[in-house]
Enzyme design. Structure first.
Site, PDB file in Angstrom:
ATOM      1  N   ASP A 206       0.828  -1.208   0.000  1.00  0.00           N
ATOM      2  CA  ASP A 206       0.000   0.000   0.000  1.00  0.00           C
ATOM      3  C   ASP A 206       0.861   1.256   0.000  1.00  0.00           C
ATOM      4  O   ASP A 206       1.967   1.258   0.536  1.00  0.00           O
ATOM      5  CB  ASP A 206      -0.913  -0.028   1.241  1.00  0.00           C
ATOM      6  CG  ASP A 206      -2.026   1.002   1.150  1.00  0.00           C
ATOM      7  OD1 ASP A 206      -2.451   1.340   0.020  1.00  0.00           O
ATOM      8  OD2 ASP A 206      -2.478   1.473   2.211  1.00  0.00           O
TER       9      ASP A 206
ATOM     10  N   LEU B 113      10.287 -20.928  -4.907  1.00  0.00           N
ATOM     11  CA  LEU B 113       9.392 -19.947  -4.279  1.00  0.00           C
ATOM     12  C   LEU B 113       8.015 -20.094  -4.913  1.00  0.00           C
ATOM     13  O   LEU B 113       7.908 -20.294  -6.124  1.00  0.00           O
ATOM     14  CB  LEU B 113       9.920 -18.526  -4.538  1.00  0.00           C
ATOM     15  CG  LEU B 113       9.061 -17.362  -4.038  1.00  0.00           C
ATOM     16  CD1 LEU B 113       9.166 -17.237  -2.507  1.00  0.00           C
ATOM     17  CD2 LEU B 113       9.504 -16.033  -4.672  1.00  0.00           C
TER      18      LEU B 113
ATOM     19  N   HIS C  34       2.203   3.724  -9.077  1.00  0.00           N
ATOM     20  CA  HIS C  34       1.921   2.320  -9.396  1.00  0.00           C
ATOM     21  C   HIS C  34       3.048   1.715 -10.241  1.00  0.00           C
ATOM     22  O   HIS C  34       3.425   0.561 -10.059  1.00  0.00           O
ATOM     23  CB  HIS C  34       0.585   2.196 -10.132  1.00  0.00           C
ATOM     24  CG  HIS C  34      -0.599   2.551  -9.263  1.00  0.00           C
ATOM     25  ND1 HIS C  34      -0.748   2.066  -7.984  1.00  0.00           N
ATOM     26  CD2 HIS C  34      -1.671   3.357  -9.479  1.00  0.00           C
ATOM     27  CE1 HIS C  34      -1.874   2.558  -7.455  1.00  0.00           C
ATOM     28  NE2 HIS C  34      -2.444   3.347  -8.336  1.00  0.00           N
TER      29      HIS C  34
HETATM   30  C1  IPE Z   1      -1.580   0.320  -3.366  1.00  0.00           C
HETATM   31  O1  IPE Z   1      -1.415   1.674  -3.365  1.00  0.00           O
HETATM   32  C2  IPE Z   1      -1.933  -0.243  -4.719  1.00  0.00           C
HETATM   33  C3  IPE Z   1      -3.313  -0.677  -4.818  1.00  0.00           C
HETATM   34  C4  IPE Z   1      -4.211  -0.633  -3.865  1.00  0.00           C
HETATM   35  C5  IPE Z   1      -3.723  -1.238  -6.076  1.00  0.00           C
HETATM   36  P1  IPE Z   1      -2.626   2.673  -3.309  1.00  0.00           P
HETATM   37  O2  IPE Z   1      -3.056   2.973  -4.706  1.00  0.00           O
HETATM   38  O3  IPE Z   1      -3.716   2.207  -2.418  1.00  0.00           O
HETATM   39  O4  IPE Z   1      -1.926   3.945  -2.717  1.00  0.00           O
HETATM   40  P2  IPE Z   1      -2.512   4.917  -1.621  1.00  0.00           P
HETATM   41  O5  IPE Z   1      -2.929   4.088  -0.451  1.00  0.00           O
HETATM   42  O6  IPE Z   1      -3.646   5.652  -2.252  1.00  0.00           O
HETATM   43  O7  IPE Z   1      -1.355   5.815  -1.304  1.00  0.00           O
HETATM   44  C1  IPE Z   2      -5.415  -2.619   0.013  1.00  0.00           C
HETATM   45  O1  IPE Z   2      -5.106  -1.287  -0.172  1.00  0.00           O
HETATM   46  C2  IPE Z   2      -5.364  -3.329  -1.297  1.00  0.00           C
HETATM   47  C3  IPE Z   2      -4.053  -3.444  -1.911  1.00  0.00           C
HETATM   48  C4  IPE Z   2      -2.914  -3.045  -1.413  1.00  0.00           C
HETATM   49  C5  IPE Z   2      -4.057  -4.085  -3.180  1.00  0.00           C
HETATM   50  P1  IPE Z   2      -6.224  -0.174  -0.294  1.00  0.00           P
HETATM   51  O2  IPE Z   2      -5.514   1.111  -0.474  1.00  0.00           O
HETATM   52  O3  IPE Z   2      -7.212  -0.539  -1.344  1.00  0.00           O
HETATM   53  O4  IPE Z   2      -6.941  -0.255   1.125  1.00  0.00           O
HETATM   54  P2  IPE Z   2      -7.787   0.814   1.912  1.00  0.00           P
HETATM   55  O5  IPE Z   2      -8.820   1.351   0.973  1.00  0.00           O
HETATM   56  O6  IPE Z   2      -6.847   1.895   2.332  1.00  0.00           O
HETATM   57  O7  IPE Z   2      -8.338   0.087   3.088  1.00  0.00           O
HETATM   58 MG    MG Z   3      -4.117   2.462  -0.445  1.00  0.00          MG
END
Ligand code: IPE
Ligand code: IPE
Ligand code: MG
Length: 237
Positions: free
Chosen positions: A17, A128, A34
């Site tokens: 995340d 793995l 991303h």
């Molecule tokens: C994690 O990073 C990737 C996915 C959830 C696909 P985020 O896109 O959630 O990044 P933040 O949490 O908004 O910074």
């Molecule tokens: C969780 O992250 C999903 C992934 C990392 C793929 P999110 O960014 O979607 O989670 P929330 O919305 O902060 O809980």
């Molecule tokens: Mg996120």
């Protein structure tokens, strides 16, 4: 394919995340976060076996992530496809078995084609097991498994874990998570591995996923080895 699992190492699960916030803090579009996040995945997968990891489960796209803007969803799917296409040969060569965990019926034909090719090209990997969670919801999988369990005769946690594996289309059951790490500063599970993490050691890191690196993986594993896992018993010291 028969049931088998890679033995002799940890099952580490990562909630990757913080891509969006990493980018926004630098005045960059979320898409750049991303992209950088996808590059980090390569290095972590490569380093995992030497860090003592035998199963690596990565949360790449949750079922709730479909609720993001269409353009962001498309970019994430396209990065996922590119990752599979680019990495499958290296994974096959290095003994990394790649499987996808989650619903498949909402993935595009183009993504599914890469999934199928990658899973079959890497199926013999025994160094793995890389499990990529895409369109994954732990609660949906628990519901599906509950229906299978109700329809079956076997009883008990192991039988239920087998149902959970089948619910995800896996031949490996639902391996218990040893170490769960979430980057990005949030202290929540966001519908990830709810059954499998019953006794996981859980680590929440403030570092955003694009800045996670091999040293962070190694220090997380070292932190894990410093824990006493009691499973309900009294301390041994
Ligand atoms: C994690 O990073 C990737 C996915 C959830 C696909 P985020 O896109 O959630 O990044 P933040 O949490 O908004 O910074
Ligand atoms: C969780 O992250 C999903 C992934 C990392 C793929 P999110 O960014 O979607 O989670 P929330 O919305 O902060 O809980
Ligand atoms: Mg996120």
């Amino acid at each position: 394919m028969g049931s088998r699992e890679v033995d002799g190492g940890l099952h580490v699960a990562l909630i990757m995340d913080g891509n969006g916030r990493w980018a926004e803090a630098r005045g960059l579009p979320r898409s750049e976060g991303h992209r950088r996040g996808a590059d980090v995945v390569d290095s972590i997968v490569e380093a995992a076996p030497d860090a003592g990891v035998r199963i690596l489960t990565l949360y790449a796209f949750s079922s709730d992530n479909w609720n993001r803007p269409r353009r962001e969803v498309s970019l994430l799917m396209s990065l996922f496809r590119t990752y599979l296409r680019k990495e499958r040969r290296r994974c096959a060569r290095e003994g990394v078995r790649v499987t996808i965990v989650g619903r498949r019926d909402r993935l595009s034909a183009a993504v599914l084609r890469e999934v199928d090719r990658t899973e079959s090209a890497t199926r013999d990997g025994d160094v793995l097991h890389l499990r990529l969670c895409v369109d994954y919801s732990s609660r949906d999988r628990l519901l599906d498994a509950a229906e299978r369990y109700a329809a079956s005769e076997a009883r008990g946690r192991d039988a239920y874990a087998r149902c959970l594996g089948e619910a995800g289309g896996e031949d490996t059951g639902a391996p218990a998570v040893d170490l769960l790490v979430r980057t990005g500063g949030e202290h929540r599970l966001s519908d990830f591995m709810l059954w499998e993490s019953a006794y996981a050691e859980i680590r929440f890191l403030d570092v955003m996923w694009p800045e996670f690196d091999v040293a962070e993986l190694q220090s997380s594993v070292a932190w894990f080895h410093g824990r006493e896992r009691r499973f309900g018993r009294t301390p041994t010291r």
